[in-house]
Design a protein around this motif. Structure first.
Motif, PDB file in Angstrom:
ATOM      1  N   PHE A 150    -109.100  -2.538 -38.679  1.00  0.00           N
ATOM      2  CA  PHE A 150    -108.336  -1.775 -37.694  1.00  0.00           C
ATOM      3  C   PHE A 150    -109.213  -1.129 -36.625  1.00  0.00           C
ATOM      4  CE2 PHE A 150    -106.371  -1.521 -41.961  1.00  0.00           C
ATOM      5  CZ  PHE A 150    -105.360  -2.448 -41.734  1.00  0.00           C
ATOM      6  N   ASN A 158    -101.353   3.251 -40.731  1.00  0.00           N
ATOM      7  CA  ASN A 158    -100.234   2.506 -40.151  1.00  0.00           C
ATOM      8  C   ASN A 158    -100.519   1.004 -40.149  1.00  0.00           C
ATOM      9  OD1 ASN A 158     -98.877   4.919 -39.597  1.00  0.00           O
ATOM     10  ND2 ASN A 158     -99.755   5.090 -37.541  1.00  0.00           N
ATOM     11  N   GLY A 159    -101.750   0.644 -39.847  1.00  0.00           N
ATOM     12  CA  GLY A 159    -102.112  -0.766 -39.816  1.00  0.00           C
ATOM     13  C   GLY A 159    -102.039  -1.417 -41.187  1.00  0.00           C
ATOM     14  N   ALA A 161    -100.035  -0.583 -43.760  1.00  0.00           N
ATOM     15  CA  ALA A 161     -98.634  -0.812 -44.126  1.00  0.00           C
ATOM     16  C   ALA A 161     -98.071  -2.016 -43.374  1.00  0.00           C
ATOM     17  CB  ALA A 161     -97.810   0.442 -43.825  1.00  0.00           C
ATOM     18  N   GLU A 162     -98.380  -2.099 -42.087  1.00  0.00           N
ATOM     19  CA  GLU A 162     -97.906  -3.235 -41.287  1.00  0.00           C
ATOM     20  C   GLU A 162     -98.477  -4.545 -41.822  1.00  0.00           C
ATOM     21  OE1 GLU A 162     -97.802  -4.723 -36.607  1.00  0.00           O
ATOM     22  OE2 GLU A 162     -98.883  -2.897 -37.163  1.00  0.00           O
ATOM     23  N   HIS A 163     -99.749  -4.532 -42.196  1.00  0.00           N
ATOM     24  CA  HIS A 163    -100.390  -5.732 -42.733  1.00  0.00           C
ATOM     25  C   HIS A 163     -99.712  -6.205 -44.009  1.00  0.00           C
ATOM     26  CE1 HIS A 163    -103.932  -8.420 -43.134  1.00  0.00           C
ATOM     27  NE2 HIS A 163    -103.707  -8.295 -44.429  1.00  0.00           N
ATOM     28  N   GLY A 193     -96.596  -5.760 -44.641  1.00  0.00           N
ATOM     29  CA  GLY A 193     -95.189  -6.023 -44.373  1.00  0.00           C
ATOM     30  C   GLY A 193     -94.272  -4.977 -44.976  1.00  0.00           C
ATOM     31  N   ARG A 221     -92.845  -0.683 -44.997  1.00  0.00           N
ATOM     32  CA  ARG A 221     -92.731   0.581 -44.291  1.00  0.00           C
ATOM     33  C   ARG A 221     -93.744   1.557 -44.890  1.00  0.00           C
ATOM     34  NH1 ARG A 221     -87.621  -0.563 -45.806  1.00  0.00           N
ATOM     35  NH2 ARG A 221     -87.562   1.244 -47.205  1.00  0.00           N
ATOM     36  N   ASN A 222     -94.163   2.537 -44.112  1.00  0.00           N
ATOM     37  CA  ASN A 222     -95.164   3.485 -44.601  1.00  0.00           C
ATOM     38  C   ASN A 222     -94.724   4.189 -45.872  1.00  0.00           C
ATOM     39  OD1 ASN A 222     -96.373   2.721 -42.209  1.00  0.00           O
ATOM     40  ND2 ASN A 222     -97.020   4.790 -41.656  1.00  0.00           N
ATOM     41  N   CYS A 267     -95.501   2.761 -49.290  1.00  0.00           N
ATOM     42  CA  CYS A 267     -96.906   2.729 -49.690  1.00  0.00           C
ATOM     43  C   CYS A 267     -97.312   4.083 -50.258  1.00  0.00           C
ATOM     44  CB  CYS A 267     -97.798   2.424 -48.492  1.00  0.00           C
ATOM     45  SG  CYS A 267     -97.453   0.854 -47.677  1.00  0.00           S
ATOM     46  N   CYS A 298     -98.776  10.246 -42.064  1.00  0.00           N
ATOM     47  CA  CYS A 298     -98.302   8.938 -41.584  1.00  0.00           C
ATOM     48  C   CYS A 298     -97.097   8.438 -42.380  1.00  0.00           C
ATOM     49  CB  CYS A 298     -99.431   7.914 -41.663  1.00  0.00           C
ATOM     50  SG  CYS A 298    -100.759   8.183 -40.464  1.00  0.00           S
ATOM     51  N   TYR A 307     -96.901   8.185 -45.862  1.00  0.00           N
ATOM     52  CA  TYR A 307     -97.225   7.627 -47.173  1.00  0.00           C
ATOM     53  C   TYR A 307     -96.825   8.589 -48.288  1.00  0.00           C
ATOM     54  CZ  TYR A 307    -100.358   3.733 -45.798  1.00  0.00           C
ATOM     55  OH  TYR A 307    -100.898   2.568 -45.324  1.00  0.00           O
TER      56      TYR A 307
END
Length: 262
Positions: free
Chosen positions: A175, A186-187, A189-191, A193, A195-196, A199, A215, A217
């Motif tokens: 990132f 954020n990156g 969670a996106e990686h 697939g 939602r924050n 996680c 964020c 989590y």
């Protein structure tokens, strides 16, 4: 950790949370110093021998670790990280070791090749005794992933060395910024697939958990000996305020990560 909406993925801080860096690094430094000082082929200057014979290698290891904390903190701001080429933790470990040796009048104790090899010890830190069994149990119910400031090759070596069954290896390197930058949480969670809020970060450092919490989590705190940077009053306030979803203390009957697995 929410029992109503449990996380799909557990993302782990690594140094201090899963592995005992202090013991491994201190022992390695002391061992390598003894080899250099006792080697018949090594030409270590007399002054360096004197300083090496009196230094506390556990204190040196702590100083080395402290340079890492200062380095990653200085690189955590997106504005700063975008202005400069990303520097890996591997590179920092090598460069800071060279500087620390100079600060302690120990330049010349090891050759350039030996310095490189010693800096790589962070790839082979031994785990806490509960780490591997707990992660194997947790892998039956959750996606397990690293979320560490360590670079990717370092984390993969650590996982192999310590038998850590991660399904994904995520690093700040992916990132372009270091924790506690929101880019990292954020990156990740996106990686994955997700939602924050799907996680949960597992860490032995409340500053890391606070940033992850901000964020979105879920947060799981695992107390480890001498790992927390916050003062006692700050730790007590965090526990009282309840923003940590699960708190596993050193004095709990279900010890550390074993308690999380159960």
């Amino acid at each position: 950790m929410s029992t109503i909406n449990p996380p799909k993925a557990l993302l782990f801080d690594v140094f201090g949370t899963l592995v005992d860096w202090r013991t491994t690094v201190s022992h390695t430094l002391a061992h390598q110093a003894a080899l250099a000082l006792n080697s018949p082929s090594a030409s270590v200057p007399t002054s360096v021998r004197l300083f090496a014979s009196t230094i506390s290698w556990p204190d040196f290891a702590q100083e080395w670790r402290d340079t890492y904390k200062a380095f990653t903190s200085s690189q955590s701001s997106p504005s700063k990280s975008q202005k400069h080429a990303f520097i890996t933790v591997d590179q920092h470990h090598h460069d800071s070791l060279v500087r620390l040796l100079a600060d302690h009048n120990l330049t010349g104790l090891w050759s350039a090749d030996q310095l490189y090899a010693i800096a790589q010890i962070w790839h082979f830190i031994d785990p806490w005794v509960d780490t591997s069994p707990a992660l194997h149990d947790l892998s039956k119910s959750f996606i397990l992933c690293t979320l560490s400031n360590g670079n990717v090759s370092l984390l993969r070596d650590l996982a192999a060395h310590a038998d850590l069954p991660f399904s994904r290896t995520l690093s700040s390197e992916h990132f372009g910024a270091y924790k506690p930058s929101p880019l990292v949480y954020n990156g990740a969670a996106e990686h994955l697939g997700l939602r924050n809020e799907q996680c949960a970060l597992v860490a032995a450092h409340l500053s890391d958990l606070k940033a992850a919490r901000d964020c979105g989590y879920q947060t799981i705190y695992v107390e480890r000996l001498d790992e927390e940077d916050w003062g006692a009053d700050e730790v007590m306030a965090a526990r009282r305020e309840g923003w940590v979803d699960m708190w596993i203390g050193l004095d709990d009957q279900k010890m550390s990560l074993g308690g999380l697995a159960e």
